[in-house]
Write an enzyme that holds these catalytic residues in place. Structure first.
Site, PDB file in Angstrom:
ATOM      1  N   ARG A  63       0.850  -1.350   0.066  1.00  0.00           N
ATOM      2  CA  ARG A  63      -0.091   0.051  -0.005  1.00  0.00           C
ATOM      3  C   ARG A  63       0.891   1.397  -0.120  1.00  0.00           C
ATOM      4  NH1 ARG A  63      -2.727   3.058   4.176  1.00  0.00           N
ATOM      5  NH2 ARG A  63      -4.699   3.763   3.577  1.00  0.00           N
ATOM      6  N   ASP A  68       2.515   6.115  -2.712  1.00  0.00           N
ATOM      7  CA  ASP A  68       3.739   7.139  -3.288  1.00  0.00           C
ATOM      8  C   ASP A  68       3.705   7.334  -4.520  1.00  0.00           C
ATOM      9  OD1 ASP A  68       6.341   8.378  -3.112  1.00  0.00           O
ATOM     10  OD2 ASP A  68       7.359   6.446  -3.990  1.00  0.00           O
ATOM     11  N   VAL A  71       0.924   9.707  -5.983  1.00  0.00           N
ATOM     12  CA  VAL A  71       0.886  11.244  -5.768  1.00  0.00           C
ATOM     13  C   VAL A  71       2.295  11.872  -6.377  1.00  0.00           C
ATOM     14  CG1 VAL A  71       0.956  12.839  -3.902  1.00  0.00           C
ATOM     15  CG2 VAL A  71      -0.412  10.958  -3.493  1.00  0.00           C
ATOM     16  N   GLY A  73       4.040  10.638  -8.762  1.00  0.00           N
ATOM     17  CA  GLY A  73       5.017   9.753  -9.204  1.00  0.00           C
ATOM     18  C   GLY A  73       5.560   8.965  -8.196  1.00  0.00           C
ATOM     19  N   SER A  77       7.999  10.269  -1.972  1.00  0.00           N
ATOM     20  CA  SER A  77       7.663  11.686  -1.312  1.00  0.00           C
ATOM     21  C   SER A  77       6.921  11.063  -0.256  1.00  0.00           C
ATOM     22  CB  SER A  77       7.009  12.464  -2.408  1.00  0.00           C
ATOM     23  OG  SER A  77       5.885  11.827  -2.811  1.00  0.00           O
ATOM     24  N   ASN A  92      -3.439   8.606   4.658  1.00  0.00           N
ATOM     25  CA  ASN A  92      -2.247   8.108   5.219  1.00  0.00           C
ATOM     26  C   ASN A  92      -2.212   8.223   6.514  1.00  0.00           C
ATOM     27  OD1 ASN A  92      -1.031   7.050   2.579  1.00  0.00           O
ATOM     28  ND2 ASN A  92      -0.436   9.276   2.016  1.00  0.00           N
ATOM     29  N   PRO A 161      -7.040   7.497  -4.677  1.00  0.00           N
ATOM     30  CA  PRO A 161      -8.596   7.115  -4.640  1.00  0.00           C
ATOM     31  C   PRO A 161      -8.932   6.792  -3.257  1.00  0.00           C
ATOM     32  CG  PRO A 161      -7.291   5.550  -6.339  1.00  0.00           C
ATOM     33  CD  PRO A 161      -6.132   6.524  -5.470  1.00  0.00           C
ATOM     34  N   HIS A 191      -5.839  -6.406  -2.571  1.00  0.00           N
ATOM     35  CA  HIS A 191      -6.469  -6.457  -1.404  1.00  0.00           C
ATOM     36  C   HIS A 191      -6.749  -7.731  -0.920  1.00  0.00           C
ATOM     37  CE1 HIS A 191      -8.606  -2.196  -1.687  1.00  0.00           C
ATOM     38  NE2 HIS A 191      -7.160  -1.953  -1.346  1.00  0.00           N
TER      39      HIS A 191
END
Length: 324
Positions: A63, A68, A71, A73, A77, A92, A161, A191
């Site tokens: 996940r 990462d 957002v 690429g 980050s 997050n 999403p 999932h």
């Protein structure tokens, strides 16, 4: 078990023919062969140690990589500390996990290969190892990503999403990243691992769409079980339920079988059955686990190529939580 890398001429041909829209050809399957030859072993051991202590960590690392890449690429980050960063986003905050695992792997790599391996590549490899160690497929990953310099809470809130969104909206967020409906269905199959907090699906149990009633699409026996785990009160919001009620710690195709039985946990999971094309793929993957595993690796390679930084466009962080 060691896996042989593809030979270079095939890599470049493959990249040019199939991945040009997703993975820049500046990435290389053998990027660290000369500078950090034990990279895969080090990452695998770090992930194995973490999963041995907490089986949920496999899903958490997968996940984290997804969050990462979606957002701005796959540039690490999501790992950055600081106010108004991605860690503070709705998706997050109090749910993203695995940062310490990446820290530990990075610290080991800094001892053996200082200043060599980016945090973005570590996270990409860790997600692959997590899936593999949970019984899932192994796919070769082109490497050479650089780390980004900024993180944005607002970008994460906008681009990730949500479990409450419609399939149409989720698909639009995927297509904005160069992916397609097939990737939505395939990557949702991730999932098969992990758990979700009650607040992410509780409206389905008691007040679906403001009706004051449960979601009629939810299997009755699952509904009763979930109402026991997540009673209709605020202090149950952070309780956990498995995304795959059959094999939550093993990567397999039971997720798709559950959708066919109206037993998808999240509204966004069960929504795959609302579209004829997506539903046919769900049925297909429920019958052919090998083909799901194959396509999952392909979609992960595509996702791992979103917005990558290479060369001088980024840096190799010494500490994954802060820029150099």
């Amino acid at each position: 078990m060691e896996h042989t890398n593809y030979k270079l001429p095939f890599v470049y041909l493959f990249c040019l023919m199939f991945l040009s829209a997703f993975v820049t050809c500046q990435l290389d399957y053998r990027y660290y062969d000369g500078t950090c030859p034990n990279l895969t072993r080090i990452v695998r051991y770090g992930v194995w140690s973490a999963i041995s202590n907490d089986t949920r960590m496999a899903a958490s690392l997968l996940r984290l990589h997804f969050h990462d890449c979606f957002v701005n690429g796959c540039e690490g980050s999501v790992l950055l500390d600081g106010d108004n960063g991605e860690k503070s986003s709705l998706a997050n905050q109090n749910s993203a996990r695995g940062f310490e695992v990446i820290d530990n792997i990075k610290a080991t790599l800094e001892r053996f290969c200082p200043g060599t391996v980016s945090c973005a590549d570590i996270l990409t490899l860790a997600a692959r190892e997590a899936v593999y160690l949970a019984g899932g497929p192994y796919w070769s990953i082109p490497l050479g990503r650089r780390d980004g310099l900024t993180a944005s809470q607002s970008a994460a809130d906008e681009q990730l999403p949500s479990p409450f969104e419609s399939l149409q909206n989720i698909t639009a967020k995927f297509t904005a990243k160069g992916l397609e409906l097939k990737d939505v269905v395939v990557l949702s199959g991730g999932h098969t691992l992990g758990f979700a907090q009650c607040f992410t699906f509780k409206p389905r149990l008691f007040d679906f769409g403001g009706s004051g009633k449960p979601d009629p699409a939810l299997d009755t026996s699952l509904l009763q079980s979930l109402q026991g785990v997540c009673p209709n009160q605020a202090d149950s919001d952070t309780n956990l339920a498995p995304l795959d009620s059959v094999t939550s710690s093993r990567f397999d195709n039971s997720y798709y079988k559950l959708l066919l039985n109206n037993s998808g946990l999240l509204q966004s999971d069960q929504a795959l059955m609302s579209d004829n094309t997506a539903a046919s793929m769900v049925s297909y993957y429920s019958q052919y686990p090998y083909l799901f595993s194959r396509d999952f690796g392909t979609s992960m390679i595509k996702m791992g190529g979103i917005g990558v930084l290479t060369g001088q466009s980024g840096q190799i962080r010494k500490n994954c939580r802060v820029v150099n």
